[in-house]
Design a protein around this motif. Structure first.
Motif, short mmCIF file in Angstrom:
data_model
loop_
_atom_site.label_atom_id
_atom_site.label_comp_id
_atom_site.label_asym_id
_atom_site.label_seq_id
_atom_site.Cartn_x
_atom_site.Cartn_y
_atom_site.Cartn_z
N SER A 21 0.83 -1.21 -0.09
CA SER A 21 0.01 0.02 0.08
C SER A 21 0.76 1.25 0.09
O SER A 21 2.14 1.25 0.69
CB SER A 21 -1.06 -0.09 1.12
N TRP A 22 0.16 2.33 -0.82
CA TRP A 22 1.12 3.65 -0.60
C TRP A 22 0.42 4.34 0.50
O TRP A 22 -0.81 4.32 0.81
CB TRP A 22 0.87 4.22 -1.78
N GLN A 23 1.08 5.32 1.06
CA GLN A 23 0.91 6.27 2.17
C GLN A 23 1.40 7.62 1.89
O GLN A 23 2.70 7.65 1.59
CB GLN A 23 1.18 5.71 3.65
N GLN A 24 0.50 8.59 2.09
CA GLN A 24 0.78 9.82 2.08
C GLN A 24 1.30 10.42 3.51
O GLN A 24 0.10 10.18 4.31
CB GLN A 24 0.01 10.85 1.46
N LEU A 25 2.17 10.82 3.97
CA LEU A 25 2.77 11.12 5.25
C LEU A 25 2.78 12.32 5.51
O LEU A 25 3.37 13.44 4.63
CB LEU A 25 4.14 10.33 5.47
N ILE A 26 2.50 12.88 6.76
CA ILE A 26 2.81 14.37 6.95
C ILE A 26 3.87 14.13 8.18
O ILE A 26 3.75 13.88 9.58
CB ILE A 26 1.47 14.69 7.84
N GLY A 27 4.98 14.78 7.65
CA GLY A 27 5.93 14.98 8.57
C GLY A 27 5.96 16.08 9.48
O GLY A 27 5.48 16.96 9.53
N ARG A 28 6.45 15.60 10.67
CA ARG A 28 6.57 16.78 11.85
C ARG A 28 7.93 17.31 11.93
O ARG A 28 8.92 16.65 11.36
CB ARG A 28 5.95 16.10 13.14
N GLY A 29 7.85 18.45 12.91
CA GLY A 29 9.38 18.98 12.77
C GLY A 29 9.78 19.91 11.63
O GLY A 29 8.81 20.64 11.18
N MET A 30 10.91 19.84 11.64
CA MET A 30 11.58 20.92 10.68
C MET A 30 11.93 20.26 9.45
O MET A 30 12.73 19.65 9.11
CB MET A 30 12.89 21.40 11.09
N SER A 31 10.78 20.25 8.47
CA SER A 31 10.99 19.57 7.05
C SER A 31 12.14 20.20 6.28
O SER A 31 12.41 21.41 6.52
CB SER A 31 9.46 19.80 6.25
N PRO A 32 12.67 19.52 5.39
CA PRO A 32 13.46 19.98 4.43
C PRO A 32 13.33 20.93 3.23
O PRO A 32 13.93 21.62 2.75
CB PRO A 32 14.12 18.77 3.61
N GLY A 33 11.62 20.73 3.10
CA GLY A 33 11.33 21.97 2.26
C GLY A 33 11.44 21.33 1.00
O GLY A 33 11.39 20.07 0.65
#
Length: 255
Positions: free
Chosen positions: A114-126
C-alpha cells in the motif's frame, strides 16, 4: 549472500527481460529489495511518470506492475528514495522542469502492499529535487538537492517511527558544499557521499565525504588506487565491504 570482495573485472550484460517493462525514463527512483529491483517514476522528455515496476532478478528476469492499495504519488522525477525495512520512503522531486520542486513525503509499504502519504512533523527539508537519501536503522537521512532557486547542503533526518524531521548539524566539522545529483550510501553507522553538481556554476564534484552519525562529524578520507573522476547523476551501491560507483556525467560528457 555477502560478497566480501568485488570481482577483478565487471562485465556489462544486457539480459533478456519479459513482462511489463517500463518505458524509457531518466531520473527515476531505483532500489533493490531482497532479490528484486524496484523502480518508480522518472521522466522522458517533458512527460513525467509515477509508474511502479518490480523486476524479479532471481530467476525469471520478469517485470511486473505490482498492485498497491492507496493513492500513489503524483508523477515525478528526481525524488530521493531510501528503503527502511519493508518500507520505501520517497521525498520531493520535480513534476515540471520549470516549476518549483515538490515537498511531499510518501511511503510504499512493501509488506502491506500500500501507498501512504505521510505528514512529517518537525523541521521539514522543504522543496527539494535531486537530493540523496539513505537509511540507518529507523532513521532516513536526506542531504543536499535543488530548491528551485539553487542547490543546498541542508542535512535532515527523518525518524520513520514518529515521522519527525530534525536538522542534522555538526559542531566539529563543516558540511560538504551545496550540490545536487550526488549519491549517499549507508555503511554501518556512516554515510558516504560522492560527487554531485553545483547548478549555478556547473561545477561537478569528485571525492568521498563521510558523515559519522554516531559522532556527528564530517571527514574527507584519503583514498588510493584508480580514483574515479568527478560525476553527477550516477549510481552508487555497496558490494559487501566495497563501494561501487558507476555511470553519470562530468562537466563535458557522460562517463
Amino acid at each position: 549472500m555477502v560478497h566480501p570482495h568485488p570481482p577483478k573485472a565487471f562485465k556489462w550484460l544486457a539480459p533478456r527481460v519479459s513482462g511489463n517493462a517500463p518505458e524509457k525514463f531518466a531520473h527515476g527512483a531505483c532500489v533493490t529489495f531482497e532479490q528484486s529491483l524496484l523502480t518508480f517514476g522518472g521522466v522522458d522528455g517533458n512527460v513525467y511518470s509515477n509508474d511502479l515496476r518490480l523486476l524479479n532478478t532471481r530467476s525469471q528476469m520478469k517485470f511486473d506492475t505490482p498492485k498497491m492499495a492507496g493513492k500513489p504519488p503524483s508523477p515525478r522525477a528526481g525524488c530521493a528514495a531510501a528503503l527502511s525495512g519493508y518500507r520505501l520512503f520517497l521525498y520531493g522531486g520535480e513534476s515540471d522542469a520549470t516549476g518549483p520542486p515538490l515537498d511531499e513525503l510518501c511511503c510504499l509499504d512493501l509488506e502491506g502492499a500500500s501507498w501512504q502519504q505521510l505528514i512529517g512533523r518537525g523541521m521539514s527539508p522543504g522543496r527539494l529535487s535531486f537530493a540523496a537519501a539513505a537509511s540507518i536503522g529507523n532513521k532516513v537521512y536526506l542531504f543536499g538537492g535543488c530548491t528551485g532557486e539553487g542547490v543546498t547542503n541542508s542535512f535532515h533526518c527523518l525518524d520513520v517511527v514518529s515521522t519527525m524531521w530534525d536538522p542534522v548539524e555538526s559542531l566539529t566539522s563543516q558540511p560538504p558544499s551545496p550540490r545536487m545529483g550526488h549519491t549517499m550510501v549507508a555503511v554501518c553507522s556512516q554515510l558516504v557521499v560522492y560527487g554531485g553538481k553545483d547548478k549555478a556554476t556547473g561545477k561537478v564534484f569528485s571525492g568521498l565525504i563521510v558523515f559519522n552519525t554516531e559522532g556527528e562529524h564530517w571527514s574527507t578520507p584519503q583514498v588510493r588506487g584508480d580514483i574515479p573522476r568527478e560525476r553527477w547523476g550516477h549510481s552508487g551501491f555497496m558490494w559487501g565491504r566495497q563501494l561501487v560507483l558507476g555511470l553519470g556525467s562530468d562537466e563535458g560528457h557522460e562517463t
